[in-house]
Design a protein around this motif. Sequence first.
Motif, PDB file in Angstrom:
ATOM      1  N   ALA A 161       0.841  -1.202   0.000  1.00 44.52           N
ATOM      2  CA  ALA A 161       0.000   0.000   0.000  1.00 44.52           C
ATOM      3  C   ALA A 161       0.878   1.254   0.000  1.00 44.52           C
ATOM      4  O   ALA A 161       0.533   2.269  -0.601  1.00 44.52           O
ATOM      5  N   VAL A 206     -14.098  -6.640   1.359  1.00 46.25           N
ATOM      6  CA  VAL A 206     -15.207  -7.456   1.875  1.00 46.25           C
ATOM      7  C   VAL A 206     -15.230  -7.466   3.403  1.00 46.25           C
ATOM      8  O   VAL A 206     -14.199  -7.292   4.039  1.00 46.25           O
ATOM      9  N   GLN A 240     -15.306 -12.921  -5.245  1.00 41.59           N
ATOM     10  CA  GLN A 240     -15.899 -14.245  -5.426  1.00 41.59           C
ATOM     11  C   GLN A 240     -17.389 -14.170  -5.750  1.00 41.59           C
ATOM     12  O   GLN A 240     -18.054 -15.190  -5.803  1.00 41.59           O
ATOM     13  N   ALA A 272      -3.311  -3.159  -3.978  1.00 39.22           N
ATOM     14  CA  ALA A 272      -2.026  -3.301  -3.284  1.00 39.22           C
ATOM     15  C   ALA A 272      -2.012  -4.597  -2.491  1.00 39.22           C
ATOM     16  O   ALA A 272      -2.933  -4.864  -1.711  1.00 39.22           O
ATOM     17  N   ASP A 273      -0.976  -5.359  -2.708  1.00 34.37           N
ATOM     18  CA  ASP A 273      -0.691  -6.550  -1.892  1.00 34.37           C
ATOM     19  C   ASP A 273      -1.899  -7.483  -1.729  1.00 34.37           C
ATOM     20  O   ASP A 273      -2.327  -7.775  -0.618  1.00 34.37           O
ATOM     21  N   LEU A 280      -7.792 -16.875  -4.320  1.00 39.52           N
ATOM     22  CA  LEU A 280      -8.188 -15.462  -4.307  1.00 39.52           C
ATOM     23  C   LEU A 280      -7.553 -14.707  -5.468  1.00 39.52           C
ATOM     24  O   LEU A 280      -8.164 -13.823  -6.059  1.00 39.52           O
TER      25      LEU A 280
HETATM   26  C1  LIG Z   1      -2.899  -8.286   2.372  1.00 40.72           C
HETATM   27  S1  LIG Z   1      -4.404  -7.396   2.420  1.00 40.72           S
HETATM   28  C2  LIG Z   1      -3.959  -5.892   1.608  1.00 40.72           C
HETATM   29  C3  LIG Z   1      -4.757  -4.740   2.120  1.00 40.72           C
HETATM   30  C4  LIG Z   1      -4.327  -3.380   1.572  1.00 40.72           C
HETATM   31  N1  LIG Z   1      -4.483  -3.329   0.146  1.00 40.72           N
HETATM   32  C5  LIG Z   1      -2.890  -3.080   1.959  1.00 40.72           C
HETATM   33  O1  LIG Z   1      -1.995  -3.242   1.113  1.00 40.72           O
HETATM   34  O2  LIG Z   1      -2.654  -2.678   3.103  1.00 40.72           O
HETATM   35  C6  LIG Z   1      -5.395  -8.217   1.148  1.00 40.72           C
HETATM   36  C7  LIG Z   1      -6.781  -7.613   0.986  1.00 40.72           C
HETATM   37  O3  LIG Z   1      -7.535  -8.377   0.034  1.00 40.72           O
HETATM   38  C8  LIG Z   1      -8.873  -8.448   0.528  1.00 40.72           C
HETATM   39  N2  LIG Z   1      -9.623  -9.595  -0.021  1.00 40.72           N
HETATM   40  C9  LIG Z   1      -9.422 -10.909   0.209  1.00 40.72           C
HETATM   41  N3  LIG Z   1     -10.366 -11.649  -0.392  1.00 40.72           N
HETATM   42  C10 LIG Z   1     -11.185 -10.779  -1.033  1.00 40.72           C
HETATM   43  C11 LIG Z   1     -12.350 -10.936  -1.824  1.00 40.72           C
HETATM   44  N4  LIG Z   1     -12.884 -12.139  -2.091  1.00 40.72           N
HETATM   45  N5  LIG Z   1     -12.937  -9.841  -2.334  1.00 40.72           N
HETATM   46  C12 LIG Z   1     -12.428  -8.612  -2.082  1.00 40.72           C
HETATM   47  N6  LIG Z   1     -11.325  -8.394  -1.322  1.00 40.72           N
HETATM   48  C13 LIG Z   1     -10.714  -9.464  -0.798  1.00 40.72           C
HETATM   49  C14 LIG Z   1      -8.682  -8.636   2.023  1.00 40.72           C
HETATM   50  O4  LIG Z   1      -9.860  -8.381   2.764  1.00 40.72           O
HETATM   51  C15 LIG Z   1      -7.569  -7.635   2.282  1.00 40.72           C
HETATM   52  O5  LIG Z   1      -8.058  -6.368   2.569  1.00 40.72           O
END
Ligand SMILES: C[S@@+](CC[C@H](N)C(=O)[O-])C[C@H]1O[C@@H](n2cnc3c(N)ncnc32)[C@H](O)[C@@H]1O
Length: 381
Positions: A161, A206, A240, A272-273, A280
């Motif tokens: 991020a 989500v 999903q 990001a990430d 996923l």
């Molecule tokens: C490692 S975190 C990264 C969060 C943020 N982008 C950061 O870099 O700080 C991965 C993100 O993907 C989201 N995520 C996972 N499965 C998801 C889904 N099915 N739909 C939408 N977002 C999802 C998680 O909730 C999480 O916020």
Amino acid sequence: MAQVTLRHDTVLSDVHLLQPNGSHQMSRLNAVGQPVFIAKFKILRDAERHDNSVPEKGDTDNRTEKGDTETKAVGGQVQDVGPALDEDGDLDIVRRPEKQCPESVRLTVHPIILRQCSPLLKPEEENEDDGDNTCFKDTLRIEHTMATPLEDVGKQVWRGAFLLADFILSQPVMFRGATVLELGAGMGLASIMMATKAKKVYCTDVGEDLLKMCQRNVVLNNHLLEPGGGEVRVRQLDWQQQDLCTDADVEFSWTEEEVADIFDNINFIIAADVFYDDDLTDAFFRTLCRLYSYLPHGCVTYISTEKRMNFTVQHLDVSCEAYDHFRCCLSRLSHLVDGQISFSVEQLPSTFPQFLHYERIEQLELWKLTTTHPPFDQAHT
Ligand SMILES: C[S@@+](CC[C@H](N)C(=O)[O-])C[C@H]1O[C@@H](n2cnc3c(N)ncnc32)[C@H](O)[C@@H]1O
């Protein structure tokens, strides 16, 4: 003896692990009873900023860091003159001087609960309650939780991020006035930074409790958004699920106007990430392709990721499976012949300046995906 169960799926982001003590103030418990901490990240001004395009002094030193060989420039040519030895014949190691940047020194700390605020305090009241609001104007404040199980990783902030935020801040003209969609936004850091430049950012993820925390972060950082008039809308978008939820009774659902807005006006998608689980990752790319297919125009997507190495017993070696799967999806996308849309994929150099303090390790990468639609008559012949 009672069986002890060790949870091995709890992860802690380096961002929080390496933050100095003062940034670990527990502010409240979230909707599901997890302790919430508030981290402050100063947005660096020109003079304080670290320019990654300029090599550090010392990076070109003749002597290597290990001190095992010494090279000397002789008559304009570099010659290897062998290891430097003291008078007894022992290796004489001269250490490179430490870089003069005390704030970027790696500090590993444990969270300390400094205070417990009222959970009922509104974010704007917390701004007033801030003890050190001297540099408040330039400070990004993000509520987050600490070590979480994998399903809650979005409640922490990840280095990707920061890389994306740095890129956004280094491109004020490109994003000015844009409509942007962030996928997997977590605590909203990149969306908030984007809204300091763009007109409107749909910040999506989500889970109701995660989205509530994200929404609070948007309010906590209103002071950064007000000058440019940018807006962040926190919405649910699950990779999903096929469709966007438009049920007005569901929190963080979409209005029909918003759905039309993203399909008509979106200029950029960011993420990001978000690559740590192959299923996923597949769902993410399916969502991306679905979005692209609805857009009547081309779109640019910026994705930051961290190539994480793990030692696996299966391979008895270090591997980066989640990253490899992401690269595989990218490659598939760039070879996809859709007939309507063409894709180009490129990795961008991470040489843009650093506006936030974090370790910009070389495993942090930024990728650009561009979709182009052929002219209307060409696509319909
Ligand atoms: C490692 S975190 C990264 C969060 C943020 N982008 C950061 O870099 O700080 C991965 C993100 O993907 C989201 N995520 C996972 N499965 C998801 C889904 N099915 N739909 C939408 N977002 C999802 C998680 O909730 C999480 O916020």
